[in-house]
Design an enzyme around this catalytic site. Structure first.
Site, PDB file in Angstrom:
ATOM      1  NE  ARG A 111      -3.883   0.551   1.745  1.00 33.33           N
ATOM      2  CZ  ARG A 111      -5.118   0.538   2.220  1.00 33.33           C
ATOM      3  NH1 ARG A 111      -5.422   1.186   3.323  1.00 33.33           N
ATOM      4  NH2 ARG A 111      -6.083  -0.117   1.594  1.00 33.33           N
ATOM      5  CG  HIS A 138      -8.232   0.204  -3.186  1.00 30.77           C
ATOM      6  ND1 HIS A 138      -7.423  -0.881  -2.890  1.00 30.77           N
ATOM      7  CD2 HIS A 138      -8.965   0.449  -2.055  1.00 30.77           C
ATOM      8  CE1 HIS A 138      -7.650  -1.264  -1.656  1.00 30.77           C
ATOM      9  NE2 HIS A 138      -8.577  -0.486  -1.127  1.00 30.77           N
ATOM     10  CD  GLN A 141     -12.779  -2.091  -1.337  1.00 36.15           C
ATOM     11  OE1 GLN A 141     -11.993  -2.006  -0.405  1.00 36.15           O
ATOM     12  NE2 GLN A 141     -13.964  -2.673  -1.204  1.00 36.15           N
ATOM     13  CG  ASP A 229     -13.799   6.029  -1.140  1.00 38.20           C
ATOM     14  OD1 ASP A 229     -13.788   5.701   0.069  1.00 38.20           O
ATOM     15  OD2 ASP A 229     -12.752   6.107  -1.823  1.00 38.20           O
ATOM     16  CB  CYS A 268     -13.971   0.647  -0.324  1.00 37.73           C
ATOM     17  SG  CYS A 268     -13.361   2.329  -0.056  1.00 37.73           S
ATOM     18  NE  ARG A 296     -10.266  -5.487  -0.194  1.00 36.32           N
ATOM     19  CZ  ARG A 296      -9.435  -4.536   0.222  1.00 36.32           C
ATOM     20  NH1 ARG A 296      -9.886  -3.514   0.911  1.00 36.32           N
ATOM     21  NH2 ARG A 296      -8.134  -4.571  -0.074  1.00 36.32           N
TER      22      ARG A 296
HETATM   23  N1   CP Z   1     -11.191  -0.570   1.990  1.00 40.84           N
HETATM   24  C1   CP Z   1      -9.941  -0.606   2.433  1.00 40.84           C
HETATM   25  O1   CP Z   1      -8.972  -0.714   1.657  1.00 40.84           O
HETATM   26  O2   CP Z   1      -9.825  -0.542   3.781  1.00 40.84           O
HETATM   27  P1   CP Z   1      -8.479  -0.363   4.599  1.00 40.84           P
HETATM   28  O3   CP Z   1      -7.958   1.018   4.317  1.00 40.84           O
HETATM   29  O4   CP Z   1      -8.898  -0.529   6.040  1.00 40.84           O
HETATM   30  O5   CP Z   1      -7.491  -1.402   4.154  1.00 40.84           O
HETATM   31  N1  NVA Z   2     -10.131   6.554  -1.323  1.00 37.65           N
HETATM   32  C1  NVA Z   2      -9.774   6.073  -0.013  1.00 37.65           C
HETATM   33  C2  NVA Z   2      -9.928   4.591   0.077  1.00 37.65           C
HETATM   34  C3  NVA Z   2      -9.623   4.001   1.413  1.00 37.65           C
HETATM   35  C4  NVA Z   2      -9.712   2.507   1.430  1.00 37.65           C
HETATM   36  C5  NVA Z   2      -8.350   6.479   0.311  1.00 37.65           C
HETATM   37  O1  NVA Z   2      -7.483   6.406  -0.574  1.00 37.65           O
HETATM   38  O2  NVA Z   2      -8.085   6.888   1.456  1.00 37.65           O
END
Ligand code: CP
Ligand code: NVA
Length: 313
Positions: A111, A138, A141, A229, A268, A296
């Site tokens: 990440r 992402h 997701q 989101d 998400c 997930r």
């Molecule tokens: N939806 C998602 O990616 O959640 P986290 O940020 O908790 O991993």
């Molecule tokens: N768009 C959000 C998604 C979190 C899972 C972010 O990048 O923070």
């Protein structure tokens, strides 16, 4: 980039056949372990002997825990790392990090703040690299989201998904998914927070069935699924400006009522009730957000199985 390595960096890179295989395999693995405790392994310990490194430059609940549990249920193991504790966090190159980690583990999930840096890591790695969210996309997701949609509404082919809010990283992966799975995507975004121009160009080139709507009611009309989101993604700094611009795109019951009567609501998570979605919608009967969060785990298994199908490098 070594050609035969199965990185999972973006749905745009995947063939429609591979995308479908991952979903179907995820669904099958989910079915096979129904009723088991979370710590019990799957029948086939298909990743026994495999080690996955999980690297986080940003916080995570679902991605972190679901990948860790997925590996354990598949018989494999994980090492969870904060980027700040790696030399990567103080200037070691992505290329050197990718090559070094390739000597210790069988796959990397990262990440990252920067998609370009994750691509550099993958280019140097000799093992699969999985994008666990970047500033650009992402993809993991959206695999869970497609799995969830199909559980509730049947095949996603030809269906209509409405995205409301910021044209952010999750929106980009939804657009990529529309191309790979064959559904329509309608984006209701304010002009100042629209989908990136290069993704609009990509969608046009790929003949994706997509449309952009400044009016949120138009985006939602006729949709089988409405998706929201957070208005402020990790790394965004202009919180007050965003909340002001995005207020008309809040998913509330009045907006949901413009979608099909049996439309579902997805998010998400993490969610901010009262901002991008009202509590009556996210906690109401049309919401499937906790099935989505559970999926997930099952989708990560399909992704890991696909990435590691060709054996260790
Ligand atoms: N939806 C998602 O990616 O959640 P986290 O940020 O908790 O991993
Ligand atoms: N768009 C959000 C998604 C979190 C899972 C972010 O990048 O923070």
């Amino acid at each position: 980039m070594v050609e035969d390595i199965r990185h999972f960096l973006d749905l745009a890179d995947l063939s429609p056949e591979d995308a479908r295989t991952i979903i179907d395999n995820s669904a099958e693995m989910k079915q096979q372990r129904l009723g088991r405790t979370k710590g019990a392994g799957d029948d086939e310990a298909s990743l026994k002997g495999y080690l996955l490194a999980l690297i986080f430059e940003k916080p995570s609940t679902r991605t972190r825990v679901s990948f860790d549990v997925a590996m354990r249920q598949l018989g494999g193991e994980t090492i969870v790392l904060s980027a700040a504790d790696l030399q990567l966090g103080r200037g070691e190159s992505e290329a050197d990090t990718g090559q070094v980690l390739s000597r210790y583990v069988d796959a990397i999930m990262i990440r990252g703040n920067s998609h370009a840096r994750v691509e550099k890591l993958a280019a140097a790695a000799t093992i699969p690299v999985i994008n666990g969210l970047t500033d650009f996309s992402h993809p993991c997701q959206i695999m869970a989201d497609v799995l969830t949609f199909e559980e509730h509404c049947g095949s996603i082919v030809g269906k209509t998904i409405a995205w409301l809010g910021d044209g952010n990283n999750v929106a980009v992966s939804w657009v990529h998914a529309a191309a790979k799975f064959g559904f329509e995507i309608k984006l209701g975004c304010p002009p100042d927070l629209n989908l990136r121009p290069e993704v609009i160009e990509w969608a046009s080139r790929e003949n994706v069935s997509f449309s952009l709507h400044e009016n949120p009611d138009d985006a939602v009309r006729g949709a089988d699924c409405v998706v929201a989101d957070t208005w402020v993604s990790m790394g965004d700094e202009d919180t007050d400006r965003r909340k002001k611009i995005l207020q008309p795109y809040q998913v509330n019951q009045a907006l949901m009522d413009n979608a099909k009567p049996d439309a579902i609501f997805m998010h998400c998570l993490p969610a901010y009730r009262g901002d991008e979605v009202t509590a009556d919608v996210i906690d109401g009967p049309q919401s499937v957000v906790f099935d989505e969060a559970e999926n997930r785990l099952h989708a990560q298994k399909g992704i890991l199985a696909w990435c590691l199908a060709q054996g260790a490098s």
